[in-house]
Design a protein around this motif. Structure first.
Motif, PDB file in Angstrom:
ATOM      1  N   ASN A  82     -40.236 -52.139  66.104  1.00 28.49           N
ATOM      2  CA  ASN A  82     -39.977 -51.285  64.961  1.00 28.49           C
ATOM      3  C   ASN A  82     -40.407 -49.978  64.932  1.00 28.49           C
ATOM      4  OD1 ASN A  82     -38.520 -50.540  62.859  1.00 28.49           O
ATOM      5  ND2 ASN A  82     -39.781 -51.603  61.412  1.00 28.49           N
ATOM      6  N   LEU A  83     -40.860 -49.547  66.241  1.00 27.33           N
ATOM      7  CA  LEU A  83     -41.620 -48.099  65.957  1.00 27.33           C
ATOM      8  C   LEU A  83     -40.662 -47.005  66.115  1.00 27.33           C
ATOM      9  CD1 LEU A  83     -44.509 -49.460  68.103  1.00 27.33           C
ATOM     10  CD2 LEU A  83     -44.557 -48.877  65.735  1.00 27.33           C
ATOM     11  N   PHE A  85     -38.607 -44.082  65.316  1.00 27.49           N
ATOM     12  CA  PHE A  85     -38.228 -43.712  64.082  1.00 27.49           C
ATOM     13  C   PHE A  85     -36.856 -43.338  63.544  1.00 27.49           C
ATOM     14  CE2 PHE A  85     -38.982 -40.299  67.151  1.00 27.49           C
ATOM     15  CZ  PHE A  85     -38.132 -39.434  66.715  1.00 27.49           C
ATOM     16  N   LEU A  88     -35.195 -46.198  61.865  1.00 27.32           N
ATOM     17  CA  LEU A  88     -35.366 -46.288  60.391  1.00 27.32           C
ATOM     18  C   LEU A  88     -34.510 -45.555  59.613  1.00 27.32           C
ATOM     19  CD1 LEU A  88     -39.335 -46.812  60.450  1.00 27.32           C
ATOM     20  CD2 LEU A  88     -37.608 -48.476  60.184  1.00 27.32           C
ATOM     21  N   LEU A 131     -32.475 -53.159  54.252  1.00 28.30           N
ATOM     22  CA  LEU A 131     -32.922 -52.419  55.230  1.00 28.30           C
ATOM     23  C   LEU A 131     -33.646 -53.843  56.018  1.00 28.30           C
ATOM     24  CD1 LEU A 131     -33.706 -50.290  56.856  1.00 28.30           C
ATOM     25  CD2 LEU A 131     -35.754 -49.896  55.594  1.00 28.30           C
ATOM     26  N   LEU A 135     -33.055 -54.799  60.064  1.00 28.53           N
ATOM     27  CA  LEU A 135     -34.202 -54.756  60.981  1.00 28.53           C
ATOM     28  C   LEU A 135     -34.624 -56.009  61.796  1.00 28.53           C
ATOM     29  CD1 LEU A 135     -36.775 -52.738  59.097  1.00 28.53           C
ATOM     30  CD2 LEU A 135     -35.394 -51.838  60.999  1.00 28.53           C
ATOM     31  N   GLU A 139     -34.229 -57.098  65.698  1.00 28.26           N
ATOM     32  CA  GLU A 139     -35.318 -57.874  66.395  1.00 28.26           C
ATOM     33  C   GLU A 139     -34.952 -59.220  66.753  1.00 28.26           C
ATOM     34  OE1 GLU A 139     -38.946 -57.969  63.678  1.00 28.26           O
ATOM     35  OE2 GLU A 139     -39.368 -59.894  64.287  1.00 28.26           O
TER      36      GLU A 139
ATOM     37  N   SER B  85     -41.873 -42.557  59.429  1.00 26.16           N
ATOM     38  CA  SER B  85     -42.027 -42.599  61.085  1.00 26.16           C
ATOM     39  C   SER B  85     -43.066 -42.094  61.697  1.00 26.16           C
ATOM     40  CB  SER B  85     -40.757 -41.781  61.268  1.00 26.16           C
ATOM     41  OG  SER B  85     -39.700 -42.317  60.704  1.00 26.16           O
ATOM     42  N   ASP B  88     -45.615 -44.755  61.696  1.00 27.89           N
ATOM     43  CA  ASP B  88     -45.292 -45.836  62.638  1.00 27.89           C
ATOM     44  C   ASP B  88     -45.540 -45.407  64.163  1.00 27.89           C
ATOM     45  OD1 ASP B  88     -43.996 -48.171  62.432  1.00 27.89           O
ATOM     46  OD2 ASP B  88     -41.803 -47.542  62.412  1.00 27.89           O
ATOM     47  N   VAL B 104     -41.862 -55.237  60.936  1.00 32.93           N
ATOM     48  CA  VAL B 104     -40.795 -54.819  60.522  1.00 32.93           C
ATOM     49  C   VAL B 104     -41.328 -53.976  58.861  1.00 32.93           C
ATOM     50  CG1 VAL B 104     -38.958 -56.126  61.270  1.00 32.93           C
ATOM     51  CG2 VAL B 104     -39.885 -56.763  59.245  1.00 32.93           C
ATOM     52  N   PHE B 105     -42.794 -54.715  58.823  1.00 29.90           N
ATOM     53  CA  PHE B 105     -42.990 -54.257  57.467  1.00 29.90           C
ATOM     54  C   PHE B 105     -43.562 -52.877  57.236  1.00 29.90           C
ATOM     55  CE2 PHE B 105     -42.907 -58.957  57.424  1.00 29.90           C
ATOM     56  CZ  PHE B 105     -42.166 -59.221  56.374  1.00 29.90           C
ATOM     57  N   GLY B 107     -41.829 -50.470  58.598  1.00 32.43           N
ATOM     58  CA  GLY B 107     -40.832 -49.767  58.303  1.00 32.43           C
ATOM     59  C   GLY B 107     -40.139 -49.956  56.933  1.00 32.43           C
ATOM     60  N   LEU B 108     -40.407 -51.074  56.266  1.00 34.99           N
ATOM     61  CA  LEU B 108     -40.075 -51.418  55.164  1.00 34.99           C
ATOM     62  C   LEU B 108     -40.790 -50.430  54.106  1.00 34.99           C
ATOM     63  CD1 LEU B 108     -39.354 -55.121  55.344  1.00 34.99           C
ATOM     64  CD2 LEU B 108     -37.771 -53.192  55.206  1.00 34.99           C
ATOM     65  N   ILE B 110     -40.521 -47.716  53.618  1.00 34.96           N
ATOM     66  CA  ILE B 110     -39.515 -46.601  53.086  1.00 34.96           C
ATOM     67  C   ILE B 110     -38.811 -47.227  51.690  1.00 34.96           C
ATOM     68  CG2 ILE B 110     -37.075 -45.597  53.742  1.00 34.96           C
ATOM     69  CD1 ILE B 110     -37.678 -46.049  56.308  1.00 34.96           C
TER      70      ILE B 110
END
Lengths: 206, 217
Positions: A82-83, A85, A88, A131, A135, A139, B85, B88, B104-105, B107-108, B110
């Motif tokens: 999940n990198l 950007f 997201l 969200l 995600l 994944e 980001s 990240d 995923v955390f 990103g979360l 946000i």
């Protein structure tokens, strides 16, 4: 893939891998709203609606824009990190926009639904479970049909958990809790017990 | 500009103590629980949140007079999403193992209610320097709670204390083998999700006893 496959994704999302009780997503609204049962049902329904809509839309964006396009270096095998950007930002904008759209749509076409769900919709844009649903969909590399079932199932899981907690908290009004344990602290302990109860479902072999 | 007068100190210390974002404002719990299995994850997550929170507060506070009220949520989300980001990408570049564990955390962050909540409640109403201090204070308050929770979960759940380093983490302390031989066992429940809820519930209770704040119902 047969019906059983979808049934198993659904059961997993609702019970075994409950988005609140196993992954801690959407806890802010979970704790804040669960004081009242009717409000809990309201926000639970809103989460079901928004998750079922946003998960497939984000799936399309992921599949046809983010995954294949100019950014083809976003290989699905890397997506668990999940990198990326863009992922997201795109997902969160889709969610914010969809929440706004659903709100406008409801106001126009179903006044009664809007009155019962309307005030919860803005809250949902920043609910981690929405969200998080998108995600996790990325994944786990779900197909479109699996994504729809998964989004719906996660929403139902949230609804179930919040209504269960609200009912327990309602009963607790008549108990003698130490004054400083009241409120959030007690709700956390209750959620822990609920989560322990839901863990029993992990014995189900799917 | 007096950065360290008593008002500034209050802006920083209140969120750590009497107005803690997790235990009293009840914000940002989602990520607080998922990353508390190990101390090193909690420390990195706190640093990430402190960075995002203080920068988003400053940026939003600087542009607060140009944001139309109706679209403020979208603007807030896009500022926050860009900052997350950055975090990240930094994690991916310099702490690959850690970013994999946090999955995923990161990103979360946000949708972490602390960031949105502080932006809405504080940054849009105050100047940049105050907003910066508010961000640092709330980030520290968040970090304090999740590090405490992760300390108990890791020590009693897995029997170790791990600190962050560039790779898989530096094990500061682990329960000696002789204890296990003598019949000591780790509490497996603490590693699972119910343990997180229960430990955090107890921490919140303890802190409220210390400060003496009650809530209705």
């Amino acid at each position: 893939m047969g019906l059983e496959h979808y049934l198993s994704i659904f059961t997993k999302a609702v019970f075994i891998e409950n988005i609140v009780l196993a992954y801690f997503l959407g806890l802010c609204s979970f704790l804040a709203i669960s004081k009242k049962i009717d409000a809990s049902v309201g926000i639970g329904m809103a989460v079901v609606v928004v998750l079922t809509i946003t998960a497939p839309i984000n799936w399309y964006l992921w599949e046809f824009l983010l995954k294949d396009g100019a950014l083809s270096w976003i290989h699905p095998s890397l997506s668990e990190l999940n990198l990326d950007f863009l992922k997201l930002i795109v997902f969160i904008s889709v969610i914010a926009a969809m929440v706004q759209l659903v709100e406008i749509f409801m106001e126009k076409f179903s006044q009664s639904l809007y009155n019962s769900l309307g005030i919860f919709l803005p809250l949902i844009a920043v609910n981690c479970s929405i969200l998080g649903g998108s995600l996790f969909m990325v994944e786990r590399e779900y197909l479109l049909s699996e994504t729809i079932v998964y989004g719906f199932g996660s929403g139902v899981g949230f609804l179930l958990a919040i209504v269960a907690l609200a009912s327990v908290r309602y009963r607790l009004r008549y108990s003698n809790i130490p004054p400083r344990l009241r409120g959030v602290a007690m709700a956390m302990l209750l959620t822990g017990l609920l989560s322990m109860a839901f863990m029993a479902f992990s014995g189900i072999d799917l | 500009m007096e950065l360290f007068n008593s008002e500034s100190k209050k802006i920083i210390s209140d969120p750590i103590n009497v107005n803690n974002p997790i235990s009293l404002q009840v914000l940002g719990i989602c990520s607080a629980l998922a990353v508390t299995i190990r101390v090193d994850q909690a420390i990195i997550m706190s640093l990430a949140v402190i960075f995002v929170l203080s920068s988003s507060n400053v940026i939003l506070s600087v542009i607060r007079n140009f944001i139309p009220n109706r679209v403020r949520i979208v603007i807030m989300l896009s500022v926050i999403a860009s900052l997350v980001s950055v975090v990240d990408q930094l994690l991916q570049a310099y702490m690959y193992d850690m970013s994999k564990q946090l999955s995923v955390f990161v990103g979360l962050i946000i949708t972490n209610c602390i960031v949105m909540g502080r932006a809405e409640a504080f940054a849009l109403k105050h100047g940049p320097s105050k907003a910066f201090l508010d961000g640092i204070g709330n980030g520290l308050g968040y970090g304090m709670i999740i590090i405490i929770v992760s300390f108990f979960r890791e020590l009693f759940g897995s029997g170790t204390i791990t600190l962050p380093n560039g790779g898989a983490g530096y094990v500061l302390f682990s329960i000696p083998e002789s204890w296990y031989a003598a019949g000591y066992e780790n509490i497996g429940l603490l590693v699972l999700s119910p343990g997180a809820f229960i430990i955090l519930g107890l921490v919140i209770w303890f802190q409220r006893e210390l400060i003496g704040i009650e809530e209705e119902a």
